[in-house]
Design a protein around this motif. Structure first.
Motif, PDB file in Angstrom:
ATOM      1  N   ARG A 158       0.813  -1.223   0.000  1.00  0.00           N
ATOM      2  CA  ARG A 158       0.000   0.000   0.000  1.00  0.00           C
ATOM      3  C   ARG A 158       0.847   1.274   0.000  1.00  0.00           C
ATOM      4  NH1 ARG A 158      -3.238  -1.115   5.097  1.00  0.00           N
ATOM      5  NH2 ARG A 158      -1.808  -2.823   5.374  1.00  0.00           N
ATOM      6  N   VAL A 159       2.168   1.126  -0.065  1.00  0.00           N
ATOM      7  CA  VAL A 159       3.072   2.277  -0.077  1.00  0.00           C
ATOM      8  C   VAL A 159       3.434   2.603  -1.520  1.00  0.00           C
ATOM      9  CG1 VAL A 159       5.365   3.093   0.594  1.00  0.00           C
ATOM     10  CG2 VAL A 159       3.985   1.773   2.209  1.00  0.00           C
ATOM     11  N   HIS A 160       3.348   3.885  -1.851  1.00  0.00           N
ATOM     12  CA  HIS A 160       3.635   4.326  -3.216  1.00  0.00           C
ATOM     13  C   HIS A 160       4.643   5.481  -3.160  1.00  0.00           C
ATOM     14  CE1 HIS A 160       0.246   1.843  -4.337  1.00  0.00           C
ATOM     15  NE2 HIS A 160      -0.471   2.470  -3.419  1.00  0.00           N
ATOM     16  N   PRO A 161       5.944   5.153  -3.167  1.00  0.00           N
ATOM     17  CA  PRO A 161       6.965   6.213  -3.068  1.00  0.00           C
ATOM     18  C   PRO A 161       7.049   7.044  -4.343  1.00  0.00           C
ATOM     19  CG  PRO A 161       8.000   4.077  -3.380  1.00  0.00           C
ATOM     20  CD  PRO A 161       6.528   3.827  -3.253  1.00  0.00           C
ATOM     21  N   GLU A 162       7.333   8.322  -4.151  1.00  0.00           N
ATOM     22  CA  GLU A 162       7.533   9.231  -5.271  1.00  0.00           C
ATOM     23  C   GLU A 162       8.749  10.094  -4.970  1.00  0.00           C
ATOM     24  OE1 GLU A 162       4.060  11.628  -5.887  1.00  0.00           O
ATOM     25  OE2 GLU A 162       2.724   9.895  -5.927  1.00  0.00           O
ATOM     26  N   VAL A 163       9.578  10.345  -5.974  1.00  0.00           N
ATOM     27  CA  VAL A 163      10.726  11.237  -5.816  1.00  0.00           C
ATOM     28  C   VAL A 163      10.226  12.666  -5.933  1.00  0.00           C
ATOM     29  CG1 VAL A 163      12.928  11.966  -6.808  1.00  0.00           C
ATOM     30  CG2 VAL A 163      12.321   9.529  -6.741  1.00  0.00           C
ATOM     31  N   ASN A 164      10.657  13.502  -4.991  1.00  0.00           N
ATOM     32  CA  ASN A 164      10.280  14.910  -4.999  1.00  0.00           C
ATOM     33  C   ASN A 164      11.564  15.741  -5.048  1.00  0.00           C
ATOM     34  OD1 ASN A 164       9.490  17.545  -4.328  1.00  0.00           O
ATOM     35  ND2 ASN A 164       7.795  16.830  -3.055  1.00  0.00           N
ATOM     36  N   SER A 165      12.044  16.017  -6.240  1.00  0.00           N
ATOM     37  CA  SER A 165      13.303  16.745  -6.422  1.00  0.00           C
ATOM     38  C   SER A 165      13.240  18.141  -5.824  1.00  0.00           C
ATOM     39  CB  SER A 165      13.654  16.845  -7.903  1.00  0.00           C
ATOM     40  OG  SER A 165      13.794  15.555  -8.451  1.00  0.00           O
ATOM     41  N   ARG A 166      12.089  18.788  -5.924  1.00  0.00           N
ATOM     42  CA  ARG A 166      11.932  20.141  -5.380  1.00  0.00           C
ATOM     43  C   ARG A 166      12.139  20.139  -3.867  1.00  0.00           C
ATOM     44  NH1 ARG A 166       7.696  22.715  -3.202  1.00  0.00           N
ATOM     45  NH2 ARG A 166       6.264  21.059  -3.826  1.00  0.00           N
ATOM     46  N   LEU A 167      11.626  19.123  -3.194  1.00  0.00           N
ATOM     47  CA  LEU A 167      11.784  19.020  -1.738  1.00  0.00           C
ATOM     48  C   LEU A 167      13.256  18.886  -1.368  1.00  0.00           C
ATOM     49  CD1 LEU A 167      10.556  18.679   1.116  1.00  0.00           C
ATOM     50  CD2 LEU A 167      10.393  16.237   0.623  1.00  0.00           C
ATOM     51  N   MET A 168      13.972  18.058  -2.101  1.00  0.00           N
ATOM     52  CA  MET A 168      15.402  17.884  -1.829  1.00  0.00           C
ATOM     53  C   MET A 168      16.166  19.181  -2.061  1.00  0.00           C
ATOM     54  SD  MET A 168      16.341  14.049  -3.119  1.00  0.00           S
ATOM     55  CE  MET A 168      15.105  13.655  -4.331  1.00  0.00           C
ATOM     56  N   GLU A 169      15.787  19.931  -3.092  1.00  0.00           N
ATOM     57  CA  GLU A 169      16.435  21.215  -3.369  1.00  0.00           C
ATOM     58  C   GLU A 169      16.132  22.216  -2.258  1.00  0.00           C
ATOM     59  OE1 GLU A 169      15.167  22.488  -7.241  1.00  0.00           O
ATOM     60  OE2 GLU A 169      16.036  20.728  -8.199  1.00  0.00           O
ATOM     61  N   GLU A 170      14.893  22.252  -1.801  1.00  0.00           N
ATOM     62  CA  GLU A 170      14.485  23.196  -0.744  1.00  0.00           C
ATOM     63  C   GLU A 170      15.217  22.920   0.564  1.00  0.00           C
ATOM     64  OE1 GLU A 170      10.276  22.971  -0.211  1.00  0.00           O
ATOM     65  OE2 GLU A 170       9.835  23.766  -2.203  1.00  0.00           O
ATOM     66  N   SER A 171      15.317  21.659   0.931  1.00  0.00           N
ATOM     67  CA  SER A 171      15.900  21.307   2.227  1.00  0.00           C
ATOM     68  C   SER A 171      17.420  21.179   2.159  1.00  0.00           C
ATOM     69  CB  SER A 171      15.315  20.003   2.748  1.00  0.00           C
ATOM     70  OG  SER A 171      15.809  18.909   2.007  1.00  0.00           O
ATOM     71  N   GLY A 172      17.945  20.856   0.970  1.00  0.00           N
ATOM     72  CA  GLY A 172      19.375  20.630   0.836  1.00  0.00           C
ATOM     73  C   GLY A 172      19.802  19.265   1.357  1.00  0.00           C
ATOM     74  N   ASP A 173      18.856  18.391   1.600  1.00  0.00           N
ATOM     75  CA  ASP A 173      19.164  17.061   2.143  1.00  0.00           C
ATOM     76  C   ASP A 173      18.424  16.010   1.323  1.00  0.00           C
ATOM     77  OD1 ASP A 173      19.055  14.626   3.850  1.00  0.00           O
ATOM     78  OD2 ASP A 173      19.992  15.934   5.329  1.00  0.00           O
ATOM     79  N   VAL A 174      19.168  15.023   0.810  1.00  0.00           N
ATOM     80  CA  VAL A 174      18.544  13.980  -0.005  1.00  0.00           C
ATOM     81  C   VAL A 174      17.622  13.085   0.826  1.00  0.00           C
ATOM     82  CG1 VAL A 174      20.364  13.928  -1.749  1.00  0.00           C
ATOM     83  CG2 VAL A 174      20.506  12.412   0.240  1.00  0.00           C
TER      84      VAL A 174
END
Length: 124
Positions: A29-45
């Motif tokens: 039931r888990v559906h992971p999605e990559v969020n490149s914008r989030l990584m850019e905003e936080s600076g942490d992968v």
């Protein structure tokens, strides 16, 4: 595993835990999605947003810019001790008693004149 057991330990990455039917049911039931914008905003992968949708339509969301254990979100001293104990138990190399002795010695390193006493504790 983390959702089912509410913790993350080395043993949870073994075949027995990974193939647990309850873990497999949650994983389906888990559906992971990559969020490149989030990584850019936080600076942490390791930044993440977790969203949970319930059967009744309610939705919950939580954002973590820095995973637990990063310098920006450090483990507490108690969490570090427990993580050490969990890793030690999984390794089965040293007794829990030796583990506690290691913890005590490490916590008093700044007061010790001779730190060589830790070496024998790190061996069987």
């Amino acid at each position: 595993n983390a959702l089912v057991r509410r913790s993350c330990k080395l043993e949870h990455f073994t075949e027995a835990f990974i193939s647990d039917p309850e873990v497999l049911s949650v994983a389906a039931r888990v559906h992971p999605e990559v969020n490149s914008r989030l990584m850019e905003e936080s600076g942490d992968v390791g930044a993440a947003i977790v969203e949970i949708g319930l059967k009744d339509g309610r939705r919950y969301s939580l954002r973590a810019d820095y995973p637990k254990g990063r310098p920006q979100n450090p483990l507490t001293d108690d969490e570090i001790r427990q993580k050490f104990r969990d890793c030690l138990a999984f390794s089965a190399l040293l007794s829990p008693q030796k583990g506690e002795e290691i913890i005590q010695m490490i916590e008093s390193l700044d007061e010790s004149e001779d730190v060589t006493g830790i070496v024998p504790l790190l061996t069987k």
